[in-house]
Design a protein around this motif. Structure first.
Motif, PDB file in Angstrom:
ATOM      1  N   GLY A 379      36.844   1.524  53.937  1.00 33.29           N
ATOM      2  CA  GLY A 379      36.652   0.287  54.668  1.00 33.29           C
ATOM      3  C   GLY A 379      37.804   0.018  55.615  1.00 33.29           C
ATOM      4  N   ASP A 380      37.508  -0.684  56.706  1.00 33.73           N
ATOM      5  CA  ASP A 380      38.592  -1.099  57.589  1.00 33.73           C
ATOM      6  C   ASP A 380      39.035  -2.505  57.203  1.00 33.73           C
ATOM      7  OD1 ASP A 380      36.931  -2.998  58.785  1.00 33.73           O
ATOM      8  OD2 ASP A 380      36.638  -1.863  60.624  1.00 33.73           O
ATOM      9  N   PRO A 381      40.195  -2.967  57.675  1.00 32.36           N
ATOM     10  CA  PRO A 381      40.680  -4.278  57.228  1.00 32.36           C
ATOM     11  C   PRO A 381      39.839  -5.443  57.710  1.00 32.36           C
ATOM     12  CG  PRO A 381      42.097  -3.384  58.952  1.00 32.36           C
ATOM     13  CD  PRO A 381      41.160  -2.280  58.553  1.00 32.36           C
ATOM     14  N   PRO A 453      41.313  -0.287  64.043  1.00 33.57           N
ATOM     15  CA  PRO A 453      42.211  -1.346  63.564  1.00 33.57           C
ATOM     16  C   PRO A 453      43.497  -1.416  64.373  1.00 33.57           C
ATOM     17  CG  PRO A 453      41.267  -0.148  61.713  1.00 33.57           C
ATOM     18  CD  PRO A 453      40.875   0.606  62.944  1.00 33.57           C
ATOM     19  N   ASN A 454      44.014  -0.270  64.771  1.00 40.65           N
ATOM     20  CA  ASN A 454      45.194  -0.226  65.644  1.00 40.65           C
ATOM     21  C   ASN A 454      44.761   0.286  67.012  1.00 40.65           C
ATOM     22  OD1 ASN A 454      46.781  -1.199  63.613  1.00 40.65           O
ATOM     23  ND2 ASN A 454      47.870   0.712  63.210  1.00 40.65           N
ATOM     24  N   GLN A 455      44.517  -0.645  67.921  1.00 39.35           N
ATOM     25  CA  GLN A 455      43.955  -0.308  69.232  1.00 39.35           C
ATOM     26  C   GLN A 455      44.634  -1.170  70.300  1.00 39.35           C
ATOM     27  OE1 GLN A 455      39.508   0.088  69.759  1.00 39.35           O
ATOM     28  NE2 GLN A 455      39.877  -1.637  71.117  1.00 39.35           N
ATOM     29  N   PRO A 456      45.772  -0.727  70.833  1.00 41.83           N
ATOM     30  CA  PRO A 456      46.489  -1.550  71.801  1.00 41.83           C
ATOM     31  C   PRO A 456      45.952  -1.441  73.222  1.00 41.83           C
ATOM     32  CG  PRO A 456      47.734   0.435  71.341  1.00 41.83           C
ATOM     33  CD  PRO A 456      46.532   0.468  70.448  1.00 41.83           C
ATOM     34  N   PHE A 457      44.918  -0.632  73.429  1.00 38.09           N
ATOM     35  CA  PHE A 457      44.294  -0.514  74.743  1.00 38.09           C
ATOM     36  C   PHE A 457      42.847  -0.086  74.558  1.00 38.09           C
ATOM     37  CE2 PHE A 457      47.300   2.978  73.858  1.00 38.09           C
ATOM     38  CZ  PHE A 457      46.400   3.975  73.517  1.00 38.09           C
ATOM     39  N   PRO A 757      44.071 -14.396  65.280  1.00 36.27           N
ATOM     40  CA  PRO A 757      42.815 -13.915  64.701  1.00 36.27           C
ATOM     41  C   PRO A 757      42.325 -12.642  65.394  1.00 36.27           C
ATOM     42  CG  PRO A 757      42.755 -16.289  64.846  1.00 36.27           C
ATOM     43  CD  PRO A 757      44.016 -15.846  65.544  1.00 36.27           C
ATOM     44  N   TYR A 758      42.027 -11.648  64.604  1.00 35.09           N
ATOM     45  CA  TYR A 758      41.646 -10.306  65.061  1.00 35.09           C
ATOM     46  C   TYR A 758      40.485 -10.351  66.044  1.00 35.09           C
ATOM     47  CZ  TYR A 758      40.040  -5.416  64.233  1.00 35.09           C
ATOM     48  OH  TYR A 758      39.648  -4.107  64.337  1.00 35.09           O
ATOM     49  N   GLY A 759      39.495 -11.194  65.769  1.00 37.17           N
ATOM     50  CA  GLY A 759      38.315 -11.249  66.622  1.00 37.17           C
ATOM     51  C   GLY A 759      38.613 -11.691  68.033  1.00 37.17           C
ATOM     52  N   SER A 760      39.737 -12.358  68.252  1.00 40.08           N
ATOM     53  CA  SER A 760      40.096 -12.843  69.582  1.00 40.08           C
ATOM     54  C   SER A 760      40.994 -11.868  70.338  1.00 40.08           C
ATOM     55  CB  SER A 760      40.823 -14.193  69.466  1.00 40.08           C
ATOM     56  OG  SER A 760      42.095 -14.040  68.849  1.00 40.08           O
ATOM     57  N   LEU A 761      41.384 -10.778  69.686  1.00 38.88           N
ATOM     58  CA  LEU A 761      42.285  -9.798  70.303  1.00 38.88           C
ATOM     59  C   LEU A 761      41.520  -8.498  70.543  1.00 38.88           C
ATOM     60  CD1 LEU A 761      45.506 -10.329  68.137  1.00 38.88           C
ATOM     61  CD2 LEU A 761      44.960 -11.357  70.357  1.00 38.88           C
ATOM     62  N   LYS A 762      41.041  -8.310  71.761  1.00 33.83           N
ATOM     63  CA  LYS A 762      40.285  -7.091  72.053  1.00 33.83           C
ATOM     64  C   LYS A 762      41.191  -5.866  72.030  1.00 33.83           C
ATOM     65  CE  LYS A 762      37.273 -10.247  72.496  1.00 33.83           C
ATOM     66  NZ  LYS A 762      36.561 -10.685  71.285  1.00 33.83           N
ATOM     67  N   VAL A 763      42.483  -6.072  72.251  1.00 31.45           N
ATOM     68  CA  VAL A 763      43.486  -5.033  71.983  1.00 31.45           C
ATOM     69  C   VAL A 763      44.444  -5.623  70.955  1.00 31.45           C
ATOM     70  CG1 VAL A 763      43.246  -3.790  74.141  1.00 31.45           C
ATOM     71  CG2 VAL A 763      44.775  -5.753  74.063  1.00 31.45           C
ATOM     72  N   HIS A 764      44.880  -4.832  69.991  1.00 30.70           N
ATOM     73  CA  HIS A 764      45.504  -5.398  68.796  1.00 30.70           C
ATOM     74  C   HIS A 764      46.130  -4.302  67.946  1.00 30.70           C
ATOM     75  CE1 HIS A 764      41.191  -4.450  68.072  1.00 30.70           C
ATOM     76  NE2 HIS A 764      41.764  -3.678  67.157  1.00 30.70           N
ATOM     77  N   MET A 765      46.902  -4.728  66.973  1.00 29.47           N
ATOM     78  CA  MET A 765      47.411  -3.860  65.911  1.00 29.47           C
ATOM     79  C   MET A 765      47.225  -4.628  64.599  1.00 29.47           C
ATOM     80  SD  MET A 765      48.487  -1.091  67.454  1.00 29.47           S
ATOM     81  CE  MET A 765      49.583  -0.262  66.315  1.00 29.47           C
ATOM     82  N   ALA A 766      46.332  -4.148  63.742  1.00 31.81           N
ATOM     83  CA  ALA A 766      45.968  -4.893  62.534  1.00 31.81           C
ATOM     84  C   ALA A 766      46.484  -4.261  61.251  1.00 31.81           C
ATOM     85  CB  ALA A 766      44.450  -5.045  62.449  1.00 31.81           C
ATOM     86  N   VAL A 767      46.980  -3.043  61.311  1.00 29.12           N
ATOM     87  CA  VAL A 767      47.586  -2.390  60.144  1.00 29.12           C
ATOM     88  C   VAL A 767      49.035  -2.114  60.513  1.00 29.12           C
ATOM     89  CG1 VAL A 767      47.552  -0.389  58.615  1.00 29.12           C
ATOM     90  CG2 VAL A 767      45.395  -1.387  59.421  1.00 29.12           C
ATOM     91  N   LEU A 768      49.936  -2.892  59.925  1.00 29.66           N
ATOM     92  CA  LEU A 768      51.326  -2.917  60.372  1.00 29.66           C
ATOM     93  C   LEU A 768      52.259  -2.339  59.317  1.00 29.66           C
ATOM     94  CD1 LEU A 768      51.277  -6.502  61.906  1.00 29.66           C
ATOM     95  CD2 LEU A 768      51.170  -4.326  63.139  1.00 29.66           C
ATOM     96  N   PRO A 769      53.182  -1.487  59.739  1.00 30.85           N
ATOM     97  CA  PRO A 769      54.182  -0.974  58.781  1.00 30.85           C
ATOM     98  C   PRO A 769      55.182  -2.062  58.400  1.00 30.85           C
ATOM     99  CG  PRO A 769      54.615  -0.145  60.996  1.00 30.85           C
ATOM    100  CD  PRO A 769      53.320  -0.904  61.079  1.00 30.85           C
ATOM    101  N   VAL A 770      55.658  -1.991  57.183  1.00 29.27           N
ATOM    102  CA  VAL A 770      56.662  -2.937  56.708  1.00 29.27           C
ATOM    103  C   VAL A 770      58.025  -2.516  57.253  1.00 29.27           C
ATOM    104  CG1 VAL A 770      57.820  -3.856  54.673  1.00 29.27           C
ATOM    105  CG2 VAL A 770      55.336  -3.514  54.665  1.00 29.27           C
ATOM    106  N   MET A 771      58.711  -3.478  57.820  1.00 30.79           N
ATOM    107  CA  MET A 771      59.994  -3.214  58.467  1.00 30.79           C
ATOM    108  C   MET A 771      61.045  -2.822  57.435  1.00 30.79           C
ATOM    109  SD  MET A 771      61.892  -5.765  61.145  1.00 30.79           S
ATOM    110  CE  MET A 771      62.543  -6.891  59.915  1.00 30.79           C
ATOM    111  N   GLU A 772      61.905  -1.891  57.805  1.00 31.07           N
ATOM    112  CA  GLU A 772      63.006  -1.464  56.947  1.00 31.07           C
ATOM    113  C   GLU A 772      64.315  -1.989  57.524  1.00 31.07           C
ATOM    114  OE1 GLU A 772      62.565   2.739  56.835  1.00 31.07           O
ATOM    115  OE2 GLU A 772      60.769   2.656  55.574  1.00 31.07           O
ATOM    116  N   ARG A 773      65.028  -2.766  56.705  1.00 35.10           N
ATOM    117  CA  ARG A 773      66.287  -3.375  57.176  1.00 35.10           C
ATOM    118  C   ARG A 773      67.432  -2.394  56.954  1.00 35.10           C
ATOM    119  NH1 ARG A 773      66.010  -8.708  59.565  1.00 35.10           N
ATOM    120  NH2 ARG A 773      64.169  -9.750  58.735  1.00 35.10           N
TER     121      ARG A 773
END
Length: 773
Positions: A379-381, A453-457, A757-773
């Motif tokens: 499944g996708d997110p 899910p990750n589609q910036p263009f 909200p994902y539905g309003s972003l035709k280009v988007h990144m919805a699966v994000l890596p957790v930042m490492e400090r």
């Protein structure tokens, strides 16, 4: 431009295996697949038999078995076996003297919640806005200019994209609920014109469609019959025209199945639950003297079909990323019909449909497994199934098809009505409020074939891509990008969601099953007439205001989403009554259905408030997706849209561009064009989940939402977090999978980022890596 691959919904030639889907698919399978899927190959169907003999002998054996198996003796033998298995008696054995003894076998297991007639539920608020945009957009104008509809072979024309002739059936299945939900005369005239032509040209033996007897495949009739079923539900005056035609076709289909005909390819064998729903509707609403034929035909479809319950088995189900399975799964693999993403979406409801007539309760647990495993492991997110034709695991740079989204929604809404498991409604809303809207432009004149899910263009691709079997236009927004099936199938999504939003509960209850702004007017089995309206800006806020008038007391059932952390209800019922306040302590929800039951008098109002918090879901490899309420939130990467003047993705077939025909090109509305959408902000961002903060505007029904609501920055809520750019590149023209843990060092300063909200972003990144400090 057309592409050199075929349909993503049905009849798609596998570009990676060069398979031709012939008349008896999957008759011969590889030895390693016999070892890998043993029980799938022991179902007793010819398409699962494996032989290891020389080709010449194999051909002779095949010829002998084909002739012998189609001999009338074996047809009756197979039918007899099906009847014995499911407890039905053959019509050949049914004399007038023994029919009365079958009464106990002639009813179906009841649904948990009964659907209301199409047209009894009308949209309000943003949902009304969206459906009217559909009517004014591509869905409402395909009949005017799109060749697959306006010049369809079903209507005496020349255009179709597949030998299965599914174009007009898909279109009708979506246009009927859209037309009658809006009381749209123009759309109703369109559906009337198409239905009149099809039924006036029904063949003398009952066949619906343009095919000659040698070319008949019943799959394309399934969505057609779903459309006709909805038409009669919404407009009783159509009964005299439609029901005799339906029964003539059912009688022919019954005979074809007895003779082992009707399935030239495998699509109908995995999607037969759709036709079974129509047969069950006929049995319950318009049985006439056809009861035995209807029951027998249900059994025959099930007997000829591939069994989803066998795939939803721990020994057969593929939990891992299908790209990692060896040998590779291709179109000629025995398991392929089950892992084609649109098939998977439609197949999730099969167990519940079949259980209604064969009483095998194990099928209900199988259906639960099917939904859970499919959406957990493939499944996708956003709530749909990852599958750029074939399922592909959880990678966020793999696509999900628009056809898959609308079929997922339909299956999940049906499953909630049939079985009542609250998770089905939760999942249906997730797909409806996330997976569906992200794939349309604001005016609903263009859509995607695939969304990542990750589609910036979003633009045409050129050269190798990561998708299993889709082309350069896969992620482009256009009228018919990549392949036409989604253009004709997509109209069913939101109208069917509306028609399933309210349900009948018992003899004297109404349930709000799929939460959304709408009003319902109906008469319950008890005789109580109820008119009820729900004004809400859900899912953007979480307050619902109900007003009602009824001819007698009734019970209102409100669904409590699983993600809600709490709720409060203020109910005023009866003249001069003091409001009653309910919370979880005083009014617990039903643990199975999630429904809260309120006994109400004839008039009054109810306010229902849900509480929720930000939550994250693990997507593997230390990546997350972020939610608030029913909405998925994705990284805002900015937005820049350019477009062509006329849609280059519209084609008469999969390969012949409509734009080569000057007259046809001139009929394309100016609003129909391709969109090239690019990010204007960095997309290679990792975030710190501990810093997520939700920001809102407005409250419940008092807040007026913009129209169109799914436009960039239109929804009122957003989330902020701390994040930074990391080294994260492009692979095969799309973002690579997120860098592994330990490889995410910030390459820029830590700063605030915004999620919307994902539905309003035709280009988007919805699966994000957790930042490492």
């Amino acid at each position: 431009m057309g592409v050199d691959v075929d349909d993503g919904c049905a009849h798609k030639a596998d570009a990676k295996s060069d398979l031709y889907y012939g008349k008896v698919p999957f008759l011969f399978t590889k030895k390693d697949e016999v070892q890998r899927f043993p029980s799938l190959l022991s179902q007793g169907y010819s398409q699962h038999v494996t032989f290891y003999i020389k080709p010449a002998l194999l051909f002779l054996l095949f010829l002998f078995l084909s002739v012998a198996w189609n001999h009338p003796f074996w047809s009756l033998y197979r039918l007899r076996a099906i009847y014995d298995r499911f407890g039905f008696k053959s019509s050949h054995d049914m004399s007038l003297s023994n029919q009365a003894s079958l009464t106990g076998n002639l009813s179906l297991n009841p649904l948990t919640f009964a659907p209301l007639p199409l047209g009894s539920i009308k949209p309000l608020g943003w949902l009304d806005d969206q459906l009217r945009l559909m009517s004014d957009g591509l869905a409402g104008h395909e009949h005017d200019f799109y060749p697959i509809v306006s010049d369809s072979v079903w209507l005496g024309g020349q255009s179709e994209y597949s030998p299965l002739n599914e174009g007009i059936p898909y279109w009708l299945n979506g246009l009927v609920p859209l037309a009658y939900s809006l009381d749209d005369d123009r759309l109703q005239r369109q559906t009337d014109d198409v239905v009149d032509y099809i039924l006036n040209h029904q063949q003398s033996d009952g066949w619906l469609g343009p095919e000659e007897p040698a070319d008949r495949d019943i799959w394309g009739r399934f969505p057609l019959c779903l459309g006709l079923m909805q038409l009669v539900d919404a407009n009783k005056s159509k009964s005299a025209q439609v029901l005799p035609a339906l029964y003539d076709f059912v009688s022919l289909m019954h005979l074809m199945l007895i003779r082992n005909n009707g399935f030239g390819e495998f699509w109908g064998r995995v999607r037969y639950a759709d036709m079974t729903i129509v047969l069950q509707w006929l049995l319950e609403k318009h049985p006439g003297n056809h009861t035995h034929t209807l029951l027998e035909t249900m059994s025959l479809l099930n007997g000829h079909g591939l069994r989803w319950a066998d795939y939803y088995n721990r020994g057969n189900y593929i939990f891992k990323d299908l790209d990692e399975v060896q040998p590779p799964i291709t179109g000629d693999s025995v398991v392929f019909p089950y892992v084609h993403a649109v098939n998977a979406a439609q197949g999730m409801k099969a167990g519940a449909v079949i259980y209604r007539f064969n009483d095998d309760a194990s099928l209900l647990e199988s259906a639960r497994n099917g939904v859970n495993w499919t959406l957990t492991y493939h499944g996708d997110p956003a709530g749909s199934i990852t599958g750029d034709e074939r399922e592909s695991g959880l990678a966020p740079n793999r696509g999900s098809e628009l056809c898959t989204a609308v079929e997922t929604m339909y299956s999940l809404s049906y499953l909630y009505q049939a079985m009542g498991d609250k998770v089905f409604a939760d999942r249906c809303e997730r797909a409806a409020f996330n997976a569906l809207p992200v794939m349309f432009t604001n005016d609903l004149w263009a859509h995607q074939y695939l969304v990542l899910p990750n589609q910036p263009f979003s633009h045409s691709l050129h050269g190798p891509n990561p998708f299993w079997n889709t082309g350069d236009q896969s992620i482009l927004y256009g009228a018919a990008p990549n392949y036409p099936c989604c253009t004709v199938n997509m109209p069913q999504g939101l109208p069917k969601f509306l028609s399933a939003s309210f349900v009948q509960v018992g003899a004297n209850g109404i349930g709000h099953a799929l939460l959304s702004p709408a009003r319902v007017t109906t008469t319950l089995p008890s005789g109580t007439h109820v008119s009820l309206a729900c004004n809400t800006t859900y899912p953007f806020t979480n307050t619902f205001d109900y007003t009602f008038n009824a001819s007698a007391p009734f019970t209102l059932h409100l669904r409590l989403p699983s993600w809600a952390s709490g709720y409060e209800i203020h109910a005023t019922s009866g003249s001069g009554a003091t409001p009653k306040i309910y919370t979880a302590a005083s009014l617990p929800s039903d643990t199975h259905t999630g429904m809260l039951a309120l006994d109400l008098l004839e008039t009054g109002s109810v306010t229902y408030n849900l509480r929720t918090d930000i939550r994250t879901e693990d997507r593997g490899n230390d990546t997350i997706s972020v939610y608030h309420g029913a909405l998925l939130y994705a990284l805002d990467v900015g937005f820049s849209d350019s477009s062509t003047t006329k849609d280059s993705s519209i084609s008469v077939s999969g390969t012949d561009p409509l734009t080569n025909d000057t007259e046809a090109k001139n009929r394309i509305p100016a609003a129909a064009h391709d969109h090239y959408i690019m990010n204007t902000n960095p997309w290679n961002i990792a975030i710190d989940p501990a810093t997520l903060v939700y920001h809102t505007a407005g409250n419940g029904g008092e807040y007026e939402l913009p129209n169109p609501i799914w436009a960039y920055q239109a929804p009122p809520g957003y989330i902020t977090a701390q994040g930074c750019e990391i080294a994260w590149g492009i692979e095969m023209q799309v973002p690579a999978v997120p860098p592994a843990k330990g490889e995410r060092a910030c390459v820029g300063e830590v700063r605030e980022v915004v999620l919307r909200p994902y539905g309003s972003l035709k280009v988007h990144m919805a699966v994000l890596p957790v930042m490492e400090r």
